[in-house]
Design an enzyme around this catalytic site. Structure first.
Site, mmCIF file in Angstrom:
data_model
loop_
_atom_site.group_PDB
_atom_site.id
_atom_site.type_symbol
_atom_site.label_atom_id
_atom_site.label_comp_id
_atom_site.label_asym_id
_atom_site.label_seq_id
_atom_site.Cartn_x
_atom_site.Cartn_y
_atom_site.Cartn_z
ATOM 1 N N ARG A 93 59.093 29.218 25.171
ATOM 2 C CA ARG A 93 58.202 28.561 24.188
ATOM 3 C C ARG A 93 57.054 27.791 24.825
ATOM 4 N NH1 ARG A 93 63.270 27.720 21.790
ATOM 5 N NH2 ARG A 93 63.586 29.244 20.142
ATOM 6 N N LYS A 141 41.973 31.262 26.346
ATOM 7 C CA LYS A 141 42.254 32.523 25.643
ATOM 8 C C LYS A 141 43.123 33.379 26.547
ATOM 9 C CE LYS A 141 38.306 33.152 22.581
ATOM 10 N NZ LYS A 141 37.188 34.064 22.234
ATOM 11 N N GLU A 199 27.461 37.410 33.007
ATOM 12 C CA GLU A 199 27.943 36.255 32.219
ATOM 13 C C GLU A 199 27.230 34.968 32.647
ATOM 14 O OE1 GLU A 199 30.018 36.459 29.637
ATOM 15 O OE2 GLU A 199 31.150 38.328 29.914
ATOM 16 N N LYS A 241 30.530 26.227 29.827
ATOM 17 C CA LYS A 241 31.700 26.744 29.090
ATOM 18 C C LYS A 241 32.619 25.593 28.678
ATOM 19 C CE LYS A 241 35.004 30.035 28.015
ATOM 20 N NZ LYS A 241 35.547 31.376 28.124
ATOM 21 N N GLU A 249 37.155 28.721 18.362
ATOM 22 C CA GLU A 249 36.073 29.609 17.918
ATOM 23 C C GLU A 249 35.794 29.476 16.430
ATOM 24 O OE1 GLU A 249 35.727 33.263 20.128
ATOM 25 O OE2 GLU A 249 34.718 34.226 18.446
ATOM 26 N N ARG A 265 31.668 28.167 19.474
ATOM 27 C CA ARG A 265 32.167 29.011 20.567
ATOM 28 C C ARG A 265 31.688 30.452 20.441
ATOM 29 N NH1 ARG A 265 38.254 28.710 23.349
ATOM 30 N NH2 ARG A 265 37.887 30.329 24.881
ATOM 31 N N ASN A 309 29.472 34.737 22.676
ATOM 32 C CA ASN A 309 29.477 36.192 22.488
ATOM 33 C C ASN A 309 28.070 36.785 22.510
ATOM 34 O OD1 ASN A 309 32.275 36.403 22.261
ATOM 35 N ND2 ASN A 309 32.195 35.797 20.105
ATOM 36 N N HIS A 330 27.432 40.375 23.425
ATOM 37 C CA HIS A 330 28.747 41.019 23.409
ATOM 38 C C HIS A 330 28.923 42.036 22.281
ATOM 39 C CE1 HIS A 330 29.757 38.156 26.477
ATOM 40 N NE2 HIS A 330 31.012 38.520 26.517
ATOM 41 N N HIS A 361 30.232 45.195 23.776
ATOM 42 C CA HIS A 361 31.553 45.769 23.458
ATOM 43 C C HIS A 361 31.412 47.200 22.959
ATOM 44 C CE1 HIS A 361 33.512 41.563 22.843
ATOM 45 N NE2 HIS A 361 33.720 42.010 24.054
ATOM 46 N N HIS A 406 32.707 45.113 32.026
ATOM 47 C CA HIS A 406 32.409 44.241 30.889
ATOM 48 C C HIS A 406 31.097 43.478 31.096
ATOM 49 C CE1 HIS A 406 33.006 41.385 27.659
ATOM 50 N NE2 HIS A 406 32.811 40.406 28.536
HETATM 51 N N1 LIG Z 1 40.448 35.076 28.409
HETATM 52 C C1 LIG Z 1 39.134 35.126 28.301
HETATM 53 O O1 LIG Z 1 38.487 34.198 27.800
HETATM 54 C C2 LIG Z 1 38.418 36.330 28.829
HETATM 55 C C3 LIG Z 1 37.024 36.318 28.929
HETATM 56 C C4 LIG Z 1 36.398 37.428 29.473
HETATM 57 C C5 LIG Z 1 37.151 38.515 29.920
HETATM 58 N N2 LIG Z 1 38.511 38.493 29.802
HETATM 59 C C6 LIG Z 1 39.335 39.624 30.287
HETATM 60 O O2 LIG Z 1 39.182 39.709 31.686
HETATM 61 C C7 LIG Z 1 39.477 41.044 32.105
HETATM 62 C C8 LIG Z 1 38.472 41.458 33.151
HETATM 63 O O3 LIG Z 1 38.576 40.569 34.245
HETATM 64 P P1 LIG Z 1 37.819 40.846 35.622
HETATM 65 O O4 LIG Z 1 36.458 41.344 35.365
HETATM 66 O O5 LIG Z 1 38.024 39.635 36.441
HETATM 67 O O6 LIG Z 1 38.588 42.112 36.227
HETATM 68 P P2 LIG Z 1 39.994 42.289 36.977
HETATM 69 O O7 LIG Z 1 40.898 41.165 36.760
HETATM 70 O O8 LIG Z 1 40.488 43.651 36.611
HETATM 71 O O9 LIG Z 1 39.564 42.315 38.515
HETATM 72 C C9 LIG Z 1 38.724 43.350 38.981
HETATM 73 C C10 LIG Z 1 39.272 43.976 40.271
HETATM 74 O O10 LIG Z 1 38.944 43.148 41.374
HETATM 75 C C11 LIG Z 1 40.081 42.910 42.174
HETATM 76 N N3 LIG Z 1 39.870 41.573 42.744
HETATM 77 C C12 LIG Z 1 39.953 40.400 42.074
HETATM 78 N N4 LIG Z 1 39.563 39.396 42.865
HETATM 79 C C13 LIG Z 1 39.251 39.943 44.067
HETATM 80 C C14 LIG Z 1 38.774 39.401 45.283
HETATM 81 N N5 LIG Z 1 38.475 38.113 45.410
HETATM 82 N N6 LIG Z 1 38.577 40.252 46.311
HETATM 83 C C15 LIG Z 1 38.824 41.574 46.176
HETATM 84 N N7 LIG Z 1 39.249 42.142 45.051
HETATM 85 C C16 LIG Z 1 39.455 41.336 44.008
HETATM 86 C C17 LIG Z 1 41.233 43.032 41.242
HETATM 87 O O11 LIG Z 1 42.426 43.329 41.937
HETATM 88 C C18 LIG Z 1 40.776 44.146 40.325
HETATM 89 O O12 LIG Z 1 41.048 45.397 40.895
HETATM 90 C C19 LIG Z 1 39.476 41.880 30.846
HETATM 91 O O13 LIG Z 1 40.795 42.239 30.541
HETATM 92 C C20 LIG Z 1 38.919 40.964 29.773
HETATM 93 O O14 LIG Z 1 39.455 41.233 28.496
HETATM 94 C C21 LIG Z 1 39.148 37.418 29.281
HETATM 95 ZN ZN LIG Z 2 32.237 38.350 28.247
#
Ligand SMILES: NC(=O)c1ccc[n+]([C@@H]2O[C@H](COP(=O)([O-])OP(=O)(O)OC[C@H]3O[C@@H](n4cnc5c(N)ncnc54)[C@H](O)[C@@H]3O)[C@@H](O)[C@H]2O)c1
Ligand SMILES: [Zn+2]
Length: 356
Positions: free
Chosen positions: A121, A143, A185, A224, A234, A238, A242, A245, A249, A262
């Site tokens: 929980r 999030k 971003e 942020k 949101e 917030r 987007n 986006h 998206h 992304h």
């Molecule tokens: N929670 C939120 O508010 C929020 C906001 C935006 C995006 N997201 C989510 O984030 C995800 C995308 O995240 P991302 O772009 O960080 O991609 P990711 O987490 O897939 O990382 C990208 C790649 O880089 C590698 N990597 C990470 N750090 C590294 C480093 N320092 N050196 C070498 N390799 C490294 C990882 O192993 C992976 O293969 C999506 O699922 C998206 O939905 C969430």
């Molecule tokens: Zn984004």
């Protein structure tokens, strides 16, 4: 060390930003170590790059620490991996006092945060983001979630971490395309919140080799944190995060996940949204070109001709489309975002020409 506070009453937490912070992470976290189990959730490649060093630092500082890994890629954000991680935590004898460290990009952060929100929980967790996108965006704001076959991020929770530790030096090993995607971003924050920051970014991107990541991350986190502090769930404000986006998206869905990152899609979506803002009389031509020229400095993927008719269905199903009307984020001057329902389908179609 720079510290930024996310102000959410008794759920407030600090974001620490500093080059070399990883070396200090165990001493920063030791204030919160009271003998409980600590679990680093990460990916094996990241454990090899810096996770095992972190684990050793924690153990040397008398933490009862272990680790669990997720596969690489968006596919890790699924219910099977979620269950497997929870199962491994039970096997590691985690109880309600256990603490998670999410060490990775947005994928790790989203899954680890969701595990933290639901394990017994809800247990405490810290974010140590390792991608630029995670440093400026996904690690802040709480999030968390996973994907189901019906869509991305459809199961999740808003669940804040206890703290975020950002070491910009970690970006040295991040593939260049991932860094560029994160810069999309960063540009967004300037565009929606701070004209001076956007102007600074515009000059910084002229030479990406000297880009001051620590400064850009700090400023982005400040923005942020301010937005999330004012509107955690949101409600309205917030939503301006987007910006770019809706079309971003749609590009991700239309091209297929994995074909465009992304942050790259968001950068392109912001060019369209800038065009739309100018057409609505909210942005001058000069301001629009400052935004577009800044984005154009990023080496973004070349898109084959985008057919608006193919993109439109994805735009309409975007989750920002509520009660039939599309709630579109536009710029009312650089550094100032707002939402409007005045954006017609024709205008969106017209804006897509900036992509070709
Ligand atoms: N929670 C939120 O508010 C929020 C906001 C935006 C995006 N997201 C989510 O984030 C995800 C995308 O995240 P991302 O772009 O960080 O991609 P990711 O987490 O897939 O990382 C990208 C790649 O880089 C590698 N990597 C990470 N750090 C590294 C480093 N320092 N050196 C070498 N390799 C490294 C990882 O192993 C992976 O293969 C999506 O699922 C998206 O939905 C969430
Ligand atoms: Zn984004």
């Amino acid at each position: 060390m720079k510290s930024i506070q996310v102000n959410l009453g008794n759920r407030s937490y600090p974001i620490h930003v500093q080059s070399g912070l990883m070396q200090q992470s165990a001493s920063i976290l030791s204030d919160y170590n009271h003998g409980q189990k600590w679990v680093i959730i990460s990916q094996f490649n990241l454990m090899e790059l810096f996770g095992f060093d972190l684990l050793n630092l924690l153990k040397e500082a008398d933490f009862d620490a272990d680790f669990v890994t997720l596969p690489v890629g968006e596919s890790a954000k699924n219910i099977t991996e979620f269950s497997r991680v929870v199962g491994q935590m039970v096997e590691l004898n985690c109880d309600r006092s256990a603490t998670i460290i999410a060490l990775g990009g947005g994928v790790v952060g989203d899954v680890a945060g969701f595990v933290a929100s639901s394990f017994m929980r809800g247990i405490e967790y810290y974010q140590i983001p390792t991608t630029l996108l995670a440093m400026v965006d996904s690690s802040i704001g709480g999030k968390t979630g996973i994907n189901i076959v019906e869509g991305k991020n459809l199961v999740g929770a808003i669940y804040q971490p206890q703290g975020v530790l950002i070491d910009p030096d970690i970006l040295d090993s991040l593939p260049r395309e991932e860094v560029i995607a994160g810069l999309g971003e960063v540009i967004k924050y300037g565009a929606i919140w701070d004209r001076n920051f956007l102007n600074e970014i515009a000059s910084w991107v002229e030479n990406l080799d000297t880009f001051p990541y620590e400064d850009a991350i700090t400023k982005s986190c400040e923005i942020k944190a301010e937005v999330v502090s004012k509107d955690e769930r949101e409600g309205d404000l917030r939503r301006i995060l987007n910006f770019g986006h809706t079309i971003g998206h749609a590009l991700e869905s239309h091209l297929g996940y994995g074909r465009i990152r992304h942050g790259e899609a968001v950068a392109l979506g912001m060019k369209c949204a800038g065009f739309i803002s100018q057409k609505l009389g909210l942005l001058s031509k000069e301001e629009q070109s400052t935004l577009v020229e800044t984005i154009n400095r990023l080496p973004l993927p070349e898109l084959r001709h985008i057919n608006g008719n193919h993109l439109m269905p994805f735009i309409k199903t975007d989750k920002k489309s509520e009660k039939g009307g599309l709630n579109f984020v536009v710029l009312d001057g650089l550094g100032n975002a707002t939402t409007t329902t005045d954006v017609t389908e024709d205008l969106i179609q017209e804006s897509l020409k900036v992509l070709n």
